[in-house]
Write a protein that holds these residues in place. Structure first.
Motif, PDB file in Angstrom:
ATOM      1  N   LYS A 285      -8.746  10.080   0.655  1.00 36.91           N
ATOM      2  CA  LYS A 285      -9.133  10.914   2.052  1.00 36.91           C
ATOM      3  C   LYS A 285      -8.054  11.700   2.496  1.00 36.91           C
ATOM      4  CE  LYS A 285     -13.476   9.215   2.339  1.00 36.91           C
ATOM      5  NZ  LYS A 285     -14.398  10.079   2.032  1.00 36.91           N
ATOM      6  N   PHE A 286      -6.865  11.319   2.645  1.00 37.69           N
ATOM      7  CA  PHE A 286      -5.589  11.889   2.961  1.00 37.69           C
ATOM      8  C   PHE A 286      -4.726  12.133   1.747  1.00 37.69           C
ATOM      9  CE2 PHE A 286      -6.527   9.462   6.977  1.00 37.69           C
ATOM     10  CZ  PHE A 286      -7.379  10.489   7.395  1.00 37.69           C
ATOM     11  N   SER A 287      -4.985  13.126   1.049  1.00 40.86           N
ATOM     12  CA  SER A 287      -4.063  13.353  -0.130  1.00 40.86           C
ATOM     13  C   SER A 287      -2.720  14.081  -0.087  1.00 40.86           C
ATOM     14  CB  SER A 287      -5.074  14.028  -0.956  1.00 40.86           C
ATOM     15  OG  SER A 287      -5.402  15.502  -0.754  1.00 40.86           O
ATOM     16  N   ALA A 288      -2.492  14.760   1.109  1.00 40.90           N
ATOM     17  CA  ALA A 288      -1.375  15.527   1.573  1.00 40.90           C
ATOM     18  C   ALA A 288      -0.141  14.580   1.749  1.00 40.90           C
ATOM     19  CB  ALA A 288      -1.580  16.434   2.599  1.00 40.90           C
ATOM     20  N   GLU A 289       1.073  14.751   1.001  1.00 39.37           N
ATOM     21  CA  GLU A 289       2.120  13.913   1.212  1.00 39.37           C
ATOM     22  C   GLU A 289       2.562  14.020   2.686  1.00 39.37           C
ATOM     23  OE1 GLU A 289       1.743  16.374  -1.105  1.00 39.37           O
ATOM     24  OE2 GLU A 289       2.329  15.539  -3.169  1.00 39.37           O
TER      25      GLU A 289
ATOM     26  N   THR B  95       3.509  15.945  -6.904  1.00 36.76           N
ATOM     27  CA  THR B  95       4.514  16.764  -6.862  1.00 36.76           C
ATOM     28  C   THR B  95       5.748  15.945  -6.875  1.00 36.76           C
ATOM     29  OG1 THR B  95       3.371  18.166  -5.238  1.00 36.76           O
ATOM     30  CG2 THR B  95       5.762  18.497  -5.259  1.00 36.76           C
ATOM     31  N   LEU B  96       5.866  14.808  -6.227  1.00 37.35           N
ATOM     32  CA  LEU B  96       7.084  13.931  -6.028  1.00 37.35           C
ATOM     33  C   LEU B  96       7.176  12.973  -7.305  1.00 37.35           C
ATOM     34  CD1 LEU B  96       7.144  13.725  -2.468  1.00 37.35           C
ATOM     35  CD2 LEU B  96       8.496  15.097  -3.716  1.00 37.35           C
ATOM     36  N   GLY B  97       6.061  12.594  -7.947  1.00 39.68           N
ATOM     37  CA  GLY B  97       6.177  11.467  -8.908  1.00 39.68           C
ATOM     38  C   GLY B  97       6.603  10.110  -8.494  1.00 39.68           C
ATOM     39  N   SER B  98       7.768   9.781  -9.247  1.00 38.82           N
ATOM     40  CA  SER B  98       8.253   8.500  -8.734  1.00 38.82           C
ATOM     41  C   SER B  98       9.026   8.353  -7.642  1.00 38.82           C
ATOM     42  CB  SER B  98       9.171   8.005  -9.846  1.00 38.82           C
ATOM     43  OG  SER B  98      10.235   8.878 -10.088  1.00 38.82           O
ATOM     44  N   TRP B  99       9.568   9.423  -7.187  1.00 41.55           N
ATOM     45  CA  TRP B  99      10.325   9.787  -5.923  1.00 41.55           C
ATOM     46  C   TRP B  99       9.203   9.424  -4.836  1.00 41.55           C
ATOM     47  CZ3 TRP B  99      15.477   9.898  -5.048  1.00 41.55           C
ATOM     48  CH2 TRP B  99      16.259  10.367  -6.190  1.00 41.55           C
ATOM     49  N   MET B 100       7.948   9.377  -4.850  1.00 39.36           N
ATOM     50  CA  MET B 100       7.139   9.473  -3.682  1.00 39.36           C
ATOM     51  C   MET B 100       7.428   7.974  -2.969  1.00 39.36           C
ATOM     52  SD  MET B 100       4.886  10.767  -1.617  1.00 39.36           S
ATOM     53  CE  MET B 100       3.738  10.270  -0.289  1.00 39.36           C
TER      54      MET B 100
ATOM     55  N   VAL C  31       0.747  -1.308  -0.149  1.00 42.47           N
ATOM     56  CA  VAL C  31      -0.069   0.014  -0.007  1.00 42.47           C
ATOM     57  C   VAL C  31       0.654   1.286   0.025  1.00 42.47           C
ATOM     58  CG1 VAL C  31      -1.542   1.367   1.386  1.00 42.47           C
ATOM     59  CG2 VAL C  31      -1.636  -1.172   1.096  1.00 42.47           C
ATOM     60  N   ALA C  32       1.886   1.092   0.913  1.00 38.31           N
ATOM     61  CA  ALA C  32       2.876   2.439   0.798  1.00 38.31           C
ATOM     62  C   ALA C  32       3.273   2.680  -0.615  1.00 38.31           C
ATOM     63  CB  ALA C  32       3.764   2.038   1.567  1.00 38.31           C
ATOM     64  N   SER C  33       3.714   1.843  -1.570  1.00 38.24           N
ATOM     65  CA  SER C  33       4.077   2.191  -2.690  1.00 38.24           C
ATOM     66  C   SER C  33       3.328   2.640  -3.725  1.00 38.24           C
ATOM     67  CB  SER C  33       4.959   0.767  -3.294  1.00 38.24           C
ATOM     68  OG  SER C  33       3.806  -0.260  -3.535  1.00 38.24           O
ATOM     69  N   GLU C  34       1.632   2.334  -3.125  1.00 43.64           N
ATOM     70  CA  GLU C  34       0.809   2.713  -4.353  1.00 43.64           C
ATOM     71  C   GLU C  34       0.433   4.431  -3.963  1.00 43.64           C
ATOM     72  OE1 GLU C  34      -1.543   0.463  -6.376  1.00 43.64           O
ATOM     73  OE2 GLU C  34       0.673  -0.388  -6.339  1.00 43.64           O
ATOM     74  N   ILE C  35       0.817   4.965  -3.010  1.00 47.03           N
ATOM     75  CA  ILE C  35       0.396   6.142  -2.603  1.00 47.03           C
ATOM     76  C   ILE C  35       1.100   6.924  -3.688  1.00 47.03           C
ATOM     77  CG2 ILE C  35       0.624   8.178  -0.968  1.00 47.03           C
ATOM     78  CD1 ILE C  35       0.817   6.228   1.292  1.00 47.03           C
ATOM     79  N   VAL C  36       0.150   8.095  -4.476  1.00 45.15           N
ATOM     80  CA  VAL C  36       0.752   8.714  -5.535  1.00 45.15           C
ATOM     81  C   VAL C  36       0.789  10.222  -5.114  1.00 45.15           C
ATOM     82  CG1 VAL C  36      -0.119   9.609  -7.568  1.00 45.15           C
ATOM     83  CG2 VAL C  36      -0.665   7.251  -7.152  1.00 45.15           C
ATOM     84  N   SER C  37       2.018  10.819  -5.680  1.00 43.84           N
ATOM     85  CA  SER C  37       2.114  12.302  -5.465  1.00 43.84           C
ATOM     86  C   SER C  37       2.278  13.139  -6.598  1.00 43.84           C
ATOM     87  CB  SER C  37       3.452  12.529  -4.274  1.00 43.84           C
ATOM     88  OG  SER C  37       3.583  13.786  -4.585  1.00 43.84           O
TER      89      SER C  37
END
Length: 556
Positions: free
Chosen positions: A426-430, A366-371, A358-364
């Motif tokens: 629900k929580f979109s902020a990085e 701003t950060l793109g592939s670095w997220m 799940v942690a690897s599926e969080i999308v940003s």
């Protein structure tokens, strides 16, 4: 320390005067008493401690290498749950392996099991970096299967090694179990740092991945060399000898400080196996106890005076008797350590439900592939801090560990809300995801270490190695259950492409660094031997930004 004054009377009795017992600070009691007043060797400059930190790094580094190279695998195998597949394959194979290892712990020597793990990891990593990443010897579908098979092979070797290391350190003072767990977290931090550095230095994705795995192979080789350098040290040999001595003696505990002990009663004494009867014709004494000629070989020699007897629980041997002894020993360990077993199972269940899948599926946006890389790095760093804090944890009891492990399950829905629903989490902020990752890692470090450190101190010396193996078994049960739940979560979330900032695949030919001629570049562009670059949507319609070189490409 044990101090005895023994006096004999004419009837063959010995009086035990002023017998005092004090538990050693290193968690050993009877076994050290058998050595009298001998002090253990000193771990000068913490060399042994640091070597076990490297040991912990060595058996988790191969798995962490696969996970931290997720940016390469995600673009090589787009629209596939590659991270979930790798994690599940590793954990399921690891569970089966630790079950087998737990049954065969007395069959193969500790040294052979650890060497087996290192050799399997070393060979497999070299195979992956040369044949799969550098040469790309297979097409995409076959390559996917080969990588999962490589993860399975690494899992077998690393799990045998991990279980054996915990059995190994269980025979040493508790801080060395903590050293191995610190090494596990150090492995994650180390691979995170190396991945970030190689990604920054080498712009081309496959080239950076080759260098990354090359560093991993070199580190595993270093850990292997360090293990062999310290295994014959006086410090290691002293504590292993204590536990081996406890396995071959029938340990008998006193129930009172002073009293008369009758030496010709077979229920009394610390007994040492011998193959010949003691000399006859001498006065009855502890050096020459009563001997029964009709007794089956081996016979026994009394070495010390105590009050009540307990048979050795050694599981060596074959047949039904050995099986019963093995079951009895494991039941004794379970009764003494079940809160710690339950706690560590819950801790790693919660962790694997959301990490790394799940942690690897969080999308940003701003950060793109670095997220995902930053999420992994924060988890590994906080996990390391948690395990370092756990070294001095005296607050924890078995019940407190279980309660905190249950409370920690709340992190599962909180982290899921960082990716669900896909279109608008629900929580979109990085920063929210980063905070949850830090909490997850910190609690994983503390609550995952304390049970492993404390459990071996709750059993007799002769059960220490077995306890380490059984704790590893429960650890693997938690990992396996968490991985299965993570798969269910991933299926319920739907495709990650639904997010407006999801990473999209874009075909590029293999770079010149890996193709010697222009024709090879052209041929690679027409086959499955391609590297997928990361693209992020820009503000203008129909235009994408190539994250690998910050150039814009029009798709219209």
């Amino acid at each position: 320390m044990v101090e005895d004054t023994i006096s004999q009377d004419a009837h063959g009795y010995s009086k035990l005067v002023g017998r005092t017992r004090k538990r050693q600070s290193d968690g050993f009691s009877n076994a050290r008493a058998a050595y009298g007043n001998i002090s253990p060797p000193v771990d000068s400059f913490n060399v042994i401690y640091l070597s076990f930190v490297l040991g912990g790094m060595g058996f988790l580094l191969p798995y962490n290498s696969f996970i931290m190279a997720m940016d390469y695998f995600k673009v090589r195998y787009p629209a596939t749950p590659i991270v979930f597949d790798m994690s599940l394959v590793y954990i399921v194979v690891a569970l089966l392996t630790v079950l087998t290892n737990n049954l065969l712990v007395e069959t193969f020597t500790l040294n052979s099991r650890i060497n087996f793990g290192y050799i399997m990891s070393f060979i497999t990593l070299i195979f992956v970096v040369v044949c799969e990443i550098w040469w790309e010897a297979w097409g995409t579908a076959t390559s996917y299967t080969v990588n999962l098979a490589a993860v399975a092979v690494v899992s077998v070797g690393c799990t045998v090694q991990q279980s054996s290391f915990y059995g190994y350190t269980s025979m040493l003072p508790p801080k060395y179990t903590q050293a191995v767990m610190v090494g596990e977290s150090t492995s994650g931090v180390f691979t995170s740092i190396v991945r970030v550095i190689t990604k920054l230095i080498v712009n081309e994705l496959r080239g950076s991945t080759v260098y990354f795995f090359t560093v991993s192979v070199s580190t595993v080789l270093t850990c292997f060399a360090m293990y062999h350098l310290i295994k014959r040290s006086d410090f290691i040999q002293f504590y292993i000898a204590l536990c081996e001595r406890a396995k071959t003696h029938i340990t008998l505990e006193p129930t009172e400080d002073a009293g008369l002990i009758e030496t010709n009663d077979s229920q009394y004494g610390i007994l040492k196996i011998q193959t010949s009867p003691p000399p006859t014709g001498n006065q009855l004494s502890f050096a020459n106890p009563a001997y029964e000629p009709s007794a089956p070989v081996p016979t026994y020699k009394v070495e010390d005076v105590v009050v009540r007897g307990r048979h050795s629980a050694s599981t060596s041997g074959v047949g039904i008797t050995a099986l019963k002894r093995g079951i009895q020993a494991r039941w004794e360990v379970t009764k003494a350590t079940y809160p710690y077993m339950l706690s560590i199972c819950l801790v790693y269940f919660a962790t694997l439900c959301i990490y790394p899948g799940v942690a690897s599926e969080i999308v940003s946006c701003t950060l793109g592939s670095w997220m995902p890389i930053l999420m992994m790095a924060l988890f590994n760093a906080s996990d390391l801090i948690g395990k370092m804090i756990a070294s001095g944890a005296r607050y924890w009891t078995g019940s407190r560990l279980v309660k905190c492990s249950i409370m920690r399950l709340i992190l599962i829905p909180l982290m899921i809300m960082c990716v669900a629903p896909r279109r608008s989490p629900k929580f979109s902020a990085e920063i929210t995801a980063f905070i949850y990752s830090i909490i997850l890692g910190l609690t994983n470090g503390i609550l995952g270490s304390v049970p492993m450190i404390q459990a071996p101190t709750k059993v007799d010396d002769r059960h220490r190695e077995l306890t380490g193996n059984m704790m590893t078994l429960m650890y693997m049960f938690g990992l396996a259950a968490g991985s299965l739940v993570a798969y269910s979560i991933e299926n319920g979330l739907g495709p990650v492409d639904d997010h407006p900032c999801a990473i999209a695949p874009y075909n590029l030919p293999v770079p010149d660094a890996f193709a010697t001629t222009a024709s090879e570049v052209y041929e690679n562009s027409l086959t499955t031997h391609v590297i997928w670059s990361t693209v992020l949507p820009s503000t203008s319609a129909g235009t994408f930004i190539d994250a690998s070189n910050d150039t814009q490409t029009s798709l219209i």
